[in-house]
Design a protein around this motif. Structure first.
Motif, PDB file in Angstrom:
ATOM      1  N   VAL A  17       0.862  -1.184   0.000  1.00 44.41           N
ATOM      2  CA  VAL A  17       0.000   0.000   0.000  1.00 44.41           C
ATOM      3  C   VAL A  17       0.895   1.230   0.000  1.00 44.41           C
ATOM      4  O   VAL A  17       1.615   1.495   0.965  1.00 44.41           O
ATOM      5  N   ILE A  18       0.854   1.987  -1.094  1.00 44.09           N
ATOM      6  CA  ILE A  18       1.687   3.181  -1.236  1.00 44.09           C
ATOM      7  C   ILE A  18       0.846   4.285  -1.860  1.00 44.09           C
ATOM      8  O   ILE A  18       0.323   4.123  -2.969  1.00 44.09           O
ATOM      9  N   GLY A  19       0.691   5.383  -1.145  1.00 47.39           N
ATOM     10  CA  GLY A  19      -0.048   6.502  -1.702  1.00 47.39           C
ATOM     11  C   GLY A  19      -0.670   7.367  -0.626  1.00 47.39           C
ATOM     12  O   GLY A  19      -0.683   7.024   0.564  1.00 47.39           O
ATOM     13  N   HIS A  20      -1.206   8.511  -1.053  1.00 46.78           N
ATOM     14  CA  HIS A  20      -1.824   9.475  -0.145  1.00 46.78           C
ATOM     15  C   HIS A  20      -3.168   8.956   0.358  1.00 46.78           C
ATOM     16  O   HIS A  20      -3.950   8.364  -0.394  1.00 46.78           O
ATOM     17  N   ALA A  21      -3.415   9.178   1.639  1.00 44.99           N
ATOM     18  CA  ALA A  21      -4.686   8.788   2.247  1.00 44.99           C
ATOM     19  C   ALA A  21      -5.790   9.744   1.824  1.00 44.99           C
ATOM     20  O   ALA A  21      -5.559  10.949   1.667  1.00 44.99           O
ATOM     21  N   ALA A  22      -6.990   9.211   1.674  1.00 46.51           N
ATOM     22  CA  ALA A  22      -8.141  10.047   1.306  1.00 46.51           C
ATOM     23  C   ALA A  22      -8.491  10.979   2.458  1.00 46.51           C
ATOM     24  O   ALA A  22      -8.543  10.557   3.624  1.00 46.51           O
ATOM     25  N   GLY A  23      -8.728  12.241   2.153  1.00 48.27           N
ATOM     26  CA  GLY A  23      -9.186  13.198   3.155  1.00 48.27           C
ATOM     27  C   GLY A  23      -8.166  13.562   4.206  1.00 48.27           C
ATOM     28  O   GLY A  23      -8.517  14.115   5.249  1.00 48.27           O
ATOM     29  N   ALA A  24      -6.900  13.239   3.942  1.00 45.56           N
ATOM     30  CA  ALA A  24      -5.841  13.556   4.923  1.00 45.56           C
ATOM     31  C   ALA A  24      -4.636  14.090   4.162  1.00 45.56           C
ATOM     32  O   ALA A  24      -3.688  13.352   3.886  1.00 45.56           O
ATOM     33  N   PRO A  25      -4.650  15.363   3.805  1.00 45.04           N
ATOM     34  CA  PRO A  25      -3.581  15.934   2.978  1.00 45.04           C
ATOM     35  C   PRO A  25      -2.199  15.725   3.585  1.00 45.04           C
ATOM     36  O   PRO A  25      -1.964  16.039   4.750  1.00 45.04           O
ATOM     37  N   GLY A  26      -1.301  15.142   2.793  1.00 47.47           N
ATOM     38  CA  GLY A  26       0.075  14.957   3.243  1.00 47.47           C
ATOM     39  C   GLY A  26       0.334  13.706   4.037  1.00 47.47           C
ATOM     40  O   GLY A  26       1.471  13.468   4.459  1.00 47.47           O
ATOM     41  N   PHE A  27      -0.696  12.865   4.256  1.00 51.33           N
ATOM     42  CA  PHE A  27      -0.495  11.597   4.962  1.00 51.33           C
ATOM     43  C   PHE A  27      -0.325  10.506   3.907  1.00 51.33           C
ATOM     44  O   PHE A  27      -1.239  10.269   3.107  1.00 51.33           O
ATOM     45  N   VAL A  28       0.825   9.847   3.910  1.00 54.54           N
ATOM     46  CA  VAL A  28       1.155   8.885   2.851  1.00 54.54           C
ATOM     47  C   VAL A  28       1.439   7.513   3.453  1.00 54.54           C
ATOM     48  O   VAL A  28       2.246   7.382   4.377  1.00 54.54           O
ATOM     49  N   TRP A  29       0.762   6.521   2.903  1.00 57.22           N
ATOM     50  CA  TRP A  29       0.987   5.130   3.328  1.00 57.22           C
ATOM     51  C   TRP A  29       2.192   4.537   2.597  1.00 57.22           C
ATOM     52  O   TRP A  29       2.320   4.662   1.367  1.00 57.22           O
ATOM     53  N   VAL A  30       3.064   3.843   3.332  1.00 60.61           N
ATOM     54  CA  VAL A  30       4.102   2.972   2.758  1.00 60.61           C
ATOM     55  C   VAL A  30       4.102   1.734   3.649  1.00 60.61           C
ATOM     56  O   VAL A  30       4.848   1.639   4.618  1.00 60.61           O
ATOM     57  N   ALA A  31       3.216   0.804   3.336  1.00 55.63           N
ATOM     58  CA  ALA A  31       2.943  -0.300   4.265  1.00 55.63           C
ATOM     59  C   ALA A  31       2.570  -1.568   3.497  1.00 55.63           C
ATOM     60  O   ALA A  31       2.383  -1.547   2.283  1.00 55.63           O
ATOM     61  N   GLY A  32       2.460  -2.670   4.239  1.00 57.38           N
ATOM     62  CA  GLY A  32       1.946  -3.912   3.672  1.00 57.38           C
ATOM     63  C   GLY A  32       2.907  -4.648   2.763  1.00 57.38           C
ATOM     64  O   GLY A  32       2.477  -5.322   1.822  1.00 57.38           O
ATOM     65  N   GLN A  33       4.201  -4.588   3.055  1.00 57.56           N
ATOM     66  CA  GLN A  33       5.179  -5.271   2.193  1.00 57.56           C
ATOM     67  C   GLN A  33       5.201  -6.784   2.400  1.00 57.56           C
ATOM     68  O   GLN A  33       5.870  -7.500   1.659  1.00 57.56           O
ATOM     69  N   GLY A  34       4.489  -7.281   3.400  1.00 57.89           N
ATOM     70  CA  GLY A  34       4.465  -8.718   3.637  1.00 57.89           C
ATOM     71  C   GLY A  34       5.849  -9.240   3.957  1.00 57.89           C
ATOM     72  O   GLY A  34       6.610  -8.628   4.701  1.00 57.89           O
TER      73      GLY A  34
END
Length: 368
Positions: A307-324
């Motif tokens: 999961v990589i990308g900006h969160a909806a409705g949260a400007p500037g919050f970016v996911w870099v997660a779920g690499q297993g």
């Protein structure tokens, strides 16, 4: 006093550090790591062999795109994928994968597999595939290289920084961590098993990260047997993996994936016993004593994709997660994808040419 920077990265594992090292070329980065040293949890407990027997097409594509960079901190070590007579269809599919990615591999017989791994029982291996291009990764060197890049760019890794509060003031994210306050317009959530906890503190929709415990055991090889040239050996389905650790020790796992709460994972006796039993069922190795065992958490999104990308409705919050379980072997490609996502840059051209797209990684696919 508030410390301001251009990018705040929460999480000092391979995901956070590799992303931070790339962002450091664009501004000052502060990495907040809750533990006493980076790579304490999953990244510090990874066996880390880069091979194509892990994940599905997207993860394998990321692996292929990452291999040239991984070679800097990896040594070629063959990966032997073994199949019983009941697993030949799965071996056929894995061979197709190796063919598609242009791997340096060979389909071999059970007898040829036993020549590579002499302790393998005939009933455990009807046929096999050996990948001569697999890499044994030096995970410590990878983490330290990213740390060095950050320091050289004037950025900082703060250890012992356990996040307790997160708020957005309309322009920046303010993070409270172990009595200190940090602020940046861009907040990167690379907290691994704790990624949803960080999102909850920030008031951001969760993605449903599931940490899963994996256990590894270490035990002595046969007396007077130098096992350094033995291949990394893995069953194509349920079973185990086995690999050398120096001249006289072996590591093994039953490839368990037990759901867990985020924690400092510890091995359980049942998982240790299952790993030892599976090795003894498939080989002539007598495991008389477990020298050491440990467990780590591998974190998965609901669809088991990063999961990589900006969160909806949260400007500037970016996911870099779920690499297993593929964090190290996909880090070079994923960090470039993360860099493009954080900064709004064009998607990496080689990733696009490999039929990857930002939408495949975006949290929007999970409603976040």
């Amino acid at each position: 006093m508030m410390e301001r920077c251009d990018f705040l990265v929460i999480g000092g594992g391979i995901a956070g550090l590799s992303c931070a090292a790339r962002l450091a070329a664009h501004g000052r980065v502060v990495v907040l790591e809750a533990e006493s040293a980076p790579g304490y949890h999953a990244s510090g407990r990874s066996v880390a062999v880069a091979h194509f027997g892990l994940g599905e097409r997207l993860v394998r594509t990321l692996t292929a795109l990452s291999l040239p960079a991984l070679a800097e901190h990896g040594t070629r070590h063959p990966a032997l994928h073994i199949a019983s007579s009941a697993q030949l269809e799965a071996l056929d599919a894995l061979e197709d994968t190796h063919r598609q990615f242009g791997c340096d591999y060979a389909r071999i017989s059970g007898a040829e597999a036993r020549a590579l791994l002499p302790v393998l029982k005939s009933e455990a291996c009807a046929a096999a595939l050996v990948d001569h291009g697999a890499l044994k990764l030096d995970t410590h060197a990878m983490l330290q290289a990213h740390m060095a890049a950050l320091r050289a760019a004037g950025s900082t890794v703060v250890t012992g920084a356990r996040v307790s509060a997160i708020a957005h003031d309309g322009a920046s994210w303010r993070v409270e961590a172990s009595g200190e306050t940090y602020a940046a317009p861009l907040l990167i959530n690379a907290a691994g098993a704790w990624a949803d906890d960080i999102a909850r503190l920030a008031g951001v929709s969760l993605i449903g990260i599931e940490p899963r415990r994996r256990t590894v055991i270490s035990f002595a090889a046969l007396p007077d047997e130098d096992v350094r040239e033995w291949p990394f050996t893995k069953t194509v389905g349920e079973g185990f993996y086995l690999l050398p650790e120096g001249a006289g020790q072996l590591l093994a796992s039953s490839m368990d994936q037990t759901p867990s709460q985020p924690c400092d994972a510890a091995p359980e006796e049942l998982d240790i016993a299952i790993a030892a039993d599976r090795v003894e069922q498939a080989t002539t190795l007598p495991i008389r004593r477990i020298a050491h065992s440990w467990a780590g958490l591998r974190s998965f999104a609901p669809d088991e994709l990063p999961v990589i990308g900006h969160a909806a409705g949260a400007p500037g919050f970016v996911w870099v997660a779920g690499q297993g379980g593929a964090g190290f072997q996909t880090a070079p490609a994923l960090s470039r994808i993360a860099e493009s996502a954080v900064l709004g840059l064009p998607f990496p051209a080689d990733c696009a040419a490999a039929d990857l797209a930002p939408e495949q990684f975006a949290p929007a696919r999970l409603g976040a």
